[in-house]
Scaffold this motif. Structure first.
Motif, PDB file in Angstrom:
ATOM      1  N   TRP A 115      60.919  51.713  64.104  1.00 53.97           N
ATOM      2  CA  TRP A 115      61.756  50.984  65.059  1.00 53.97           C
ATOM      3  C   TRP A 115      60.913  50.125  65.995  1.00 53.97           C
ATOM      4  CZ3 TRP A 115      64.563  56.181  66.421  1.00 53.97           C
ATOM      5  CH2 TRP A 115      65.354  56.559  65.331  1.00 53.97           C
ATOM      6  N   LEU A 116      59.754  50.635  66.400  1.00 56.82           N
ATOM      7  CA  LEU A 116      58.897  49.860  67.292  1.00 56.82           C
ATOM      8  C   LEU A 116      58.228  48.702  66.558  1.00 56.82           C
ATOM      9  CD1 LEU A 116      57.218  52.724  69.370  1.00 56.82           C
ATOM     10  CD2 LEU A 116      58.930  51.084  70.163  1.00 56.82           C
ATOM     11  N   LEU A 117      57.852  48.941  65.312  1.00 57.82           N
ATOM     12  CA  LEU A 117      57.221  47.870  64.530  1.00 57.82           C
ATOM     13  C   LEU A 117      58.193  46.734  64.238  1.00 57.82           C
ATOM     14  CD1 LEU A 117      55.000  49.847  61.979  1.00 57.82           C
ATOM     15  CD2 LEU A 117      54.198  48.250  63.733  1.00 57.82           C
ATOM     16  N   THR A 118      59.411  47.091  63.874  1.00 52.69           N
ATOM     17  CA  THR A 118      60.416  46.073  63.543  1.00 52.69           C
ATOM     18  C   THR A 118      61.127  45.550  64.780  1.00 52.69           C
ATOM     19  OG1 THR A 118      62.138  47.767  63.213  1.00 52.69           O
ATOM     20  CG2 THR A 118      60.818  47.112  61.286  1.00 52.69           C
ATOM     21  N   GLU A 130      55.757  56.872  74.669  1.00 52.16           N
ATOM     22  CA  GLU A 130      54.419  57.462  74.690  1.00 52.16           C
ATOM     23  C   GLU A 130      53.848  57.399  73.287  1.00 52.16           C
ATOM     24  OE1 GLU A 130      52.817  61.918  75.016  1.00 52.16           O
ATOM     25  OE2 GLU A 130      53.538  61.159  76.952  1.00 52.16           O
ATOM     26  N   LEU A 131      52.652  56.808  73.163  1.00 49.48           N
ATOM     27  CA  LEU A 131      51.982  56.659  71.877  1.00 49.48           C
ATOM     28  C   LEU A 131      50.686  57.469  71.905  1.00 49.48           C
ATOM     29  CD1 LEU A 131      52.355  52.780  71.571  1.00 49.48           C
ATOM     30  CD2 LEU A 131      53.794  54.496  70.465  1.00 49.48           C
ATOM     31  N   LYS A 132      50.421  58.190  70.813  1.00 51.82           N
ATOM     32  CA  LYS A 132      49.215  59.008  70.732  1.00 51.82           C
ATOM     33  C   LYS A 132      48.428  58.662  69.473  1.00 51.82           C
ATOM     34  CE  LYS A 132      50.826  63.101  73.260  1.00 51.82           C
ATOM     35  NZ  LYS A 132      51.024  64.568  73.186  1.00 51.82           N
ATOM     36  N   ALA A 133      47.119  58.581  69.627  1.00 52.60           N
ATOM     37  CA  ALA A 133      46.254  58.329  68.479  1.00 52.60           C
ATOM     38  C   ALA A 133      46.126  59.598  67.643  1.00 52.60           C
ATOM     39  CB  ALA A 133      44.885  57.865  68.951  1.00 52.60           C
ATOM     40  N   GLU A 167      52.064  43.884  71.990  1.00 49.46           N
ATOM     41  CA  GLU A 167      51.090  44.910  72.360  1.00 49.46           C
ATOM     42  C   GLU A 167      51.499  46.277  71.800  1.00 49.46           C
ATOM     43  OE1 GLU A 167      50.375  47.076  76.451  1.00 49.46           O
ATOM     44  OE2 GLU A 167      49.408  45.094  76.508  1.00 49.46           O
ATOM     45  N   VAL A 168      52.786  46.607  71.893  1.00 48.90           N
ATOM     46  CA  VAL A 168      53.274  47.880  71.368  1.00 48.90           C
ATOM     47  C   VAL A 168      53.110  47.914  69.848  1.00 48.90           C
ATOM     48  CG1 VAL A 168      55.308  49.347  71.076  1.00 48.90           C
ATOM     49  CG2 VAL A 168      54.872  48.248  73.279  1.00 48.90           C
TER      50      VAL A 168
END
Length: 336
Positions: free
Chosen positions: A177-180, A194-197, A216-217
């Motif tokens: 969803w974030l990519l598209t 919140e994004l985690k490596a 950026e996201v």
């Protein structure tokens, strides 16, 4: 009512009645901690009325309330008491207590302090949807959820549950969803994430009150940072944060829902609003995640080589896993 949700699928064959649930809960009512008791837990009347029913039905939805109480005994206070006892032994006998004796002193010190300790209470709403075969717990802590589920499984004959499972993991779906930059039908993406490596750096990027439809996201996701949390709104009626564990947190009803409810309050109204909205949100979220991973409790969706799942109570929690070890179709070939 219901600020968080951990959702379970109930056994399809379980057909218990509200009366049977009430009878089971009566066996473990909540009682405050005794003088030297560290923790107590059990069921209380959800309406808050003394000697009321422990299982209430509103519009066909069953509502329970789990209560726990624990004594607050700071480690520093306990250690100081133990040291006082150890010093007294050294002064009287001219020797320091050994390890085993110190453990005994700690137990003695705890018994001395518990009657004077403050108590902390917490409660949890429990919702059983007998038609949809769903069990919903108002908590974001899996350990607390396990405690409640264990009580229910042990008290209700034939009652079994498994954590809700979907064909697409919440993390993979949120990344897509974030990519598209496109939310699934009926949902919108809000301004928290919140994004985690996944690598050894364990890097974390958090966005709060910030638009997420930016390059950026996307770049963070493309470079390997996966969503752990994503704020969303369903049908302009319920806002929430979806976690990668499929837990639903920070649930809040929008003004649209609250305005329709009017000024009426009380237990029945609160239950009707919460269950009415959330009973529609849950299946829509399941659909957005590709449907359920199990067609029914104890039976995975049709997949090559899938094994039957067993659901059982073991120790303090509910354990799910293969009923038997899968057959190795090619024992001569090592995976790596």
């Amino acid at each position: 009512m219901f600020k968080n949700m951990i959702v379970y699928r109930m056994a399809a064959q379980w057909a218990g009645s509200l009366e049977q649930v009430e009878e089971a809960l009566q066996k473990t009512p909540f009682m405050p901690c005794g003088a030297t008791q560290e923790k107590s837990a059990g069921w209380v009347p959800p309406r808050g009325e003394a000697h009321g029913l422990l299982a209430e039905s509103v519009g066909g939805q069953w509502i329970l309330r789990f209560m726990s109480e624990s004594k607050m005994l700071p480690a520093s206070v306990l250690n100081r008491k133990v040291q006082e006892k150890a010093d007294a032994i050294e002064k009287e006998f001219g020797r320091k207590p050994g390890k085993k004796e110190k453990r005994d002193l700690k137990d003695e010190a705890k018994l001395d302090l518990l009657p004077m300790a403050f108590t902390k209470q917490s409660s949890m709403w429990v919702w059983i949807d007998p038609q949809a075969k769903l069990l919903v717990l108002d908590t974001g802590a899996q350990g607390k959820a396990d405690e409640v589920v264990t009580l229910l499984v042990e008290g209700l004959k034939g009652f079994g549950v498994a954590l809700l499972d979907t064909q697409t993991s919440a993390q993979a779906a949120m990344a897509h969803w974030l990519l598209t930059q496109e939310a699934p039908a009926g949902f919108s993406i809000d301004r928290e994430c919140e994004l985690k490596a996944a690598d050894e750096s364990k890097a974390v990027v958090r966005y709060a009150r910030h638009p997420l439809d930016i390059d950026e996201v996307k770049q963070h996701v493309e470079h390997g940072k996966l969503p752990a949390k994503l704020a969303m709104t369903w049908d302009d009626r319920v806002s929430f944060v979806l976690a990668d564990s499929l837990q639903i947190k920070k649930i809040a009803f929008t003004d649209t829902v609250l305005d329709q409810a009017g000024d009426e309050g009380g237990f029945d109204t609160d239950v009707a609003i919460a269950t009415g909205e959330l009973s529609k949100l849950i299946p829509d979220l399941i659909e957005a995640l590709g449907g359920e991973g199990r067609t029914e409790l104890g039976q995975p969706a049709a997949q090559p080589g899938a094994e039957t799942l067993a659901v059982r109570v073991a120790g303090k929690g509910v354990v799910t896993g293969p009923a038997s070890a899968p057959q190795d179709s090619n024992p001569d070939e090592a995976p790596f």
